[in-house]
Design a protein around this motif. Sequence first.
Motif, PDB file in Angstrom:
ATOM      1  N   UNK A   1      16.461 -19.566  -1.627  1.00 43.73           N
ATOM      2  CA  UNK A   1      16.534 -18.722   0.231  1.00 43.73           C
ATOM      3  C   UNK A   1      15.244 -19.635   0.756  1.00 43.73           C
ATOM      4  N   UNK A   2      13.982 -19.814  -0.061  1.00 42.80           N
ATOM      5  CA  UNK A   2      12.438 -20.428  -0.034  1.00 42.80           C
ATOM      6  C   UNK A   2      13.491 -21.676   0.039  1.00 42.80           C
ATOM      7  N   UNK A   3      13.867 -22.703  -1.150  1.00 41.83           N
ATOM      8  CA  UNK A   3      14.056 -24.010  -0.738  1.00 41.83           C
ATOM      9  C   UNK A   3      14.510 -24.589   0.514  1.00 41.83           C
ATOM     10  N   UNK A   4      15.502 -23.575   0.336  1.00 41.57           N
ATOM     11  CA  UNK A   4      16.514 -23.848   1.792  1.00 41.57           C
ATOM     12  C   UNK A   4      15.908 -23.542   2.923  1.00 41.57           C
ATOM     13  N   UNK A   5      15.491 -22.832   3.348  1.00 39.60           N
ATOM     14  CA  UNK A   5      14.858 -22.235   4.475  1.00 39.60           C
ATOM     15  C   UNK A   5      14.133 -24.108   4.583  1.00 39.60           C
ATOM     16  N   UNK A   6      13.013 -23.571   3.881  1.00 31.63           N
ATOM     17  CA  UNK A   6      11.890 -25.551   4.377  1.00 31.63           C
ATOM     18  C   UNK A   6      12.336 -26.193   3.973  1.00 31.63           C
TER      19      UNK A   6
ATOM     20  N   UNK B   1      10.697 -28.887  12.351  1.00 30.33           N
ATOM     21  CA  UNK B   1       9.594 -29.775  12.443  1.00 30.33           C
ATOM     22  C   UNK B   1       9.444 -31.822  12.412  1.00 30.33           C
ATOM     23  N   UNK B   2       8.349 -31.610  12.650  1.00 31.87           N
ATOM     24  CA  UNK B   2       7.712 -33.158  13.111  1.00 31.87           C
ATOM     25  C   UNK B   2       7.106 -33.443  11.994  1.00 31.87           C
ATOM     26  N   UNK B   3       6.550 -34.100  10.747  1.00 29.29           N
ATOM     27  CA  UNK B   3       5.755 -34.550  10.723  1.00 29.29           C
ATOM     28  C   UNK B   3       4.957 -33.830   9.892  1.00 29.29           C
ATOM     29  N   UNK B   4       6.091 -33.263   8.849  1.00 25.28           N
ATOM     30  CA  UNK B   4       5.579 -32.155   7.795  1.00 25.28           C
ATOM     31  C   UNK B   4       5.075 -32.502   6.728  1.00 25.28           C
ATOM     32  N   UNK B   5       3.883 -31.892   6.537  1.00 22.27           N
ATOM     33  CA  UNK B   5       3.446 -32.454   4.684  1.00 22.27           C
ATOM     34  C   UNK B   5       4.397 -31.189   3.482  1.00 22.27           C
ATOM     35  N   UNK B   6       3.871 -31.967   2.516  1.00 24.46           N
ATOM     36  CA  UNK B   6       4.749 -31.317   1.396  1.00 24.46           C
ATOM     37  C   UNK B   6       3.578 -29.597   0.717  1.00 24.46           C
ATOM     38  N   UNK B   7       2.131 -30.165   1.380  1.00 19.84           N
ATOM     39  CA  UNK B   7       1.749 -28.437   1.533  1.00 19.84           C
ATOM     40  C   UNK B   7       2.365 -27.266   2.065  1.00 19.84           C
ATOM     41  N   UNK B   8       2.835 -28.251   4.198  1.00 20.36           N
ATOM     42  CA  UNK B   8       3.390 -27.459   4.474  1.00 20.36           C
ATOM     43  C   UNK B   8       4.531 -26.511   4.026  1.00 20.36           C
ATOM     44  N   UNK B   9       5.517 -27.584   3.189  1.00 16.02           N
ATOM     45  CA  UNK B   9       7.069 -27.211   2.966  1.00 16.02           C
ATOM     46  C   UNK B   9       6.915 -26.680   1.324  1.00 16.02           C
ATOM     47  N   UNK B  10       5.746 -26.393   1.008  1.00 20.12           N
ATOM     48  CA  UNK B  10       5.836 -25.234  -0.105  1.00 20.12           C
ATOM     49  C   UNK B  10       5.030 -23.956   0.497  1.00 20.12           C
ATOM     50  N   UNK B  11       4.186 -23.614   1.726  1.00 17.98           N
ATOM     51  CA  UNK B  11       4.406 -22.717   2.305  1.00 17.98           C
ATOM     52  C   UNK B  11       4.449 -22.042   3.201  1.00 17.98           C
ATOM     53  N   UNK B  12       5.890 -22.804   3.554  1.00 15.15           N
ATOM     54  CA  UNK B  12       7.011 -22.145   3.560  1.00 15.15           C
ATOM     55  C   UNK B  12       8.214 -21.540   3.198  1.00 15.15           C
ATOM     56  N   UNK B  13       8.249 -22.389   2.286  1.00 11.00           N
ATOM     57  CA  UNK B  13       9.310 -22.303   0.581  1.00 11.00           C
ATOM     58  C   UNK B  13       8.532 -20.620   0.284  1.00 11.00           C
ATOM     59  N   UNK B  14       6.956 -20.297   0.230  1.00 13.53           N
ATOM     60  CA  UNK B  14       6.813 -19.163  -0.681  1.00 13.53           C
ATOM     61  C   UNK B  14       6.737 -17.846   1.010  1.00 13.53           C
ATOM     62  N   UNK B  15       6.819 -19.007   2.298  1.00 11.84           N
ATOM     63  CA  UNK B  15       6.611 -17.352   3.126  1.00 11.84           C
ATOM     64  C   UNK B  15       7.998 -16.928   3.391  1.00 11.84           C
ATOM     65  N   UNK B  16       9.103 -18.073   2.972  1.00 16.45           N
ATOM     66  CA  UNK B  16      10.805 -17.681   3.383  1.00 16.45           C
ATOM     67  C   UNK B  16      11.234 -16.709   2.722  1.00 16.45           C
ATOM     68  N   UNK B  17      10.162 -16.809   1.052  1.00 15.52           N
ATOM     69  CA  UNK B  17      11.171 -15.948   0.608  1.00 15.52           C
ATOM     70  C   UNK B  17      10.684 -14.747   0.047  1.00 15.52           C
ATOM     71  N   UNK B  18       9.573 -14.082   0.478  1.00 17.01           N
ATOM     72  CA  UNK B  18       9.359 -12.956   1.081  1.00 17.01           C
ATOM     73  C   UNK B  18       9.699 -12.153   1.890  1.00 17.01           C
ATOM     74  N   UNK B  19       9.743 -13.215   2.862  1.00 15.89           N
ATOM     75  CA  UNK B  19      11.161 -12.745   4.138  1.00 15.89           C
ATOM     76  C   UNK B  19      11.656 -12.000   3.983  1.00 15.89           C
ATOM     77  N   UNK B  20      12.994 -13.510   3.100  1.00 17.00           N
ATOM     78  CA  UNK B  20      14.493 -12.710   3.172  1.00 17.00           C
ATOM     79  C   UNK B  20      14.664 -11.246   2.145  1.00 17.00           C
TER      80      UNK B  20
END
Length: 477
Positions: free
Chosen positions: A341-346, A354-373
């Motif tokens: 779920x984290x990987x798919x969301x990010x 989103x535009x101009x997404x960095x790898x660090x931002x992707x990693x953060x979103x993966x973790x936040x989505x993991x917590x949410x789901x």
Amino acid sequence: MAVNPFYLGTFVVYLVIVLGIGVWGYTKTDTVEDFWVYGRDLGPWLATWSFVANFVSAVSVIGFIGAVYGGGYAIMTGIVFGLMLGISALYFVVHKVRELNQVTLPDIIAEVTGREWARPIAATVLLGNAWVYLIMQLVGASLLVTTITGVPYKYMVWVIGVVFIAYTVLGGLVSVAWTDLLQGTLMVGTVFVALAYMALDLGGITAINSQFAAMDPANVAPLGKGTYTAIGVVGSIVAFFGTIFTGGNYIIRINATRDVRTAKFHLAASGVILSVFYAALVWLGGATTVALDGTGLSVDNVDKAFPVLITEYLPTEIGVVIILAVMSAILSTTDTRLHTTGVTTSNDLYDYFASDVSNDQKLKVSRYATIFFGLTATAVAVNPPGTIITLYTFRAILLTSAFLLPVYAALYWRGLDGRAVLASMSLGAILGVGWKLGGEFFSVPATFVGVGTALLVLIVGHFIWAEKPAAQTVASD
């Protein structure tokens, strides 16, 4: 129910160990690729045991044994056969998946259809499936631990939910793969120990089968106690066959292995291990039914059959061994679905919108989505909407109706119009799920309706749009 300190202590130690692996995994996770796909460096045996552990879940251990308790060995005909076919299908498309060099199933669909907006559409279906799967995993784990420890279900479901969220968020696939190695070997070994004990206690496998048949001849009939019809079996096989190929977590694992040879090896080895394991598990279900019936024990919910066997029938020493096996099965699948779920969301939602997404931002979103789901699934699992097998069947129909035909066809026939593929996915999912929710009119399996709709739309859509072709590149979108 009184709290059992011995069982509770075993459970706590187990949770501490997997949390420790999660913390270690965090130290090995430096990039988003580490978190998502293990840096694309999964070796053959780590990949094999991670696949085995991921494949076997609360559905398998608690749900399947409960299904045998309620309907006999027919589950081998109706479900297990389809699951094993699904692994075989994955083996034969590995090279197609790897040559695309993508991470997720939505990535692959966007590539083969030439339409980038396929990613959020496919991601939405996959996230719905993963969320339902998380709920049933939490229900299975919490029912088991509540039954054996005496800790109330409403508290235990949150304890388990928070722990598996924590170690998955920490290390991503690094944590997941190594906890799976521990949990997979433990799970397979202890299930065979449990079956061996039950066989000795009840006079052998032949005696178990004889007693099971004596209780009701339909217990050993291929179609069970009216549980399945011939057309229902075919529909079930198609549904569960489809869930393997179209499961986002399996695609991620294929792409996380070192090369095509490793990916093929881990699927072949996993197929052999799982085929033997499921045969043992179904026999264990028969033994559970015979043992409970012989001692006058019964349950009001078939999902409780195995937990009751552990607490009311087995010696404590054997019970502890089985507890570890079942918890291994449940958590190893739960963490994989949660990681997906984290990987798919990010990767397929955030990165698309989103535009101009960095790898660090992707990693953060993966973790936040993991917590949410994880947290929302835990909240729903407190009061689940159905039995484990019911939830499992529903998500199987969703995945198979949406993806089985369109994605397979697009992988092997690259001339298919992308719009036809996406329309096939969308309408197949809508009608398949809708037919199931409506009660499967005229006894026609929902899988037939979903897959049939997908096929019809795929053919008609291709001939309509192929005459007026649009640019078939992601760049054109």
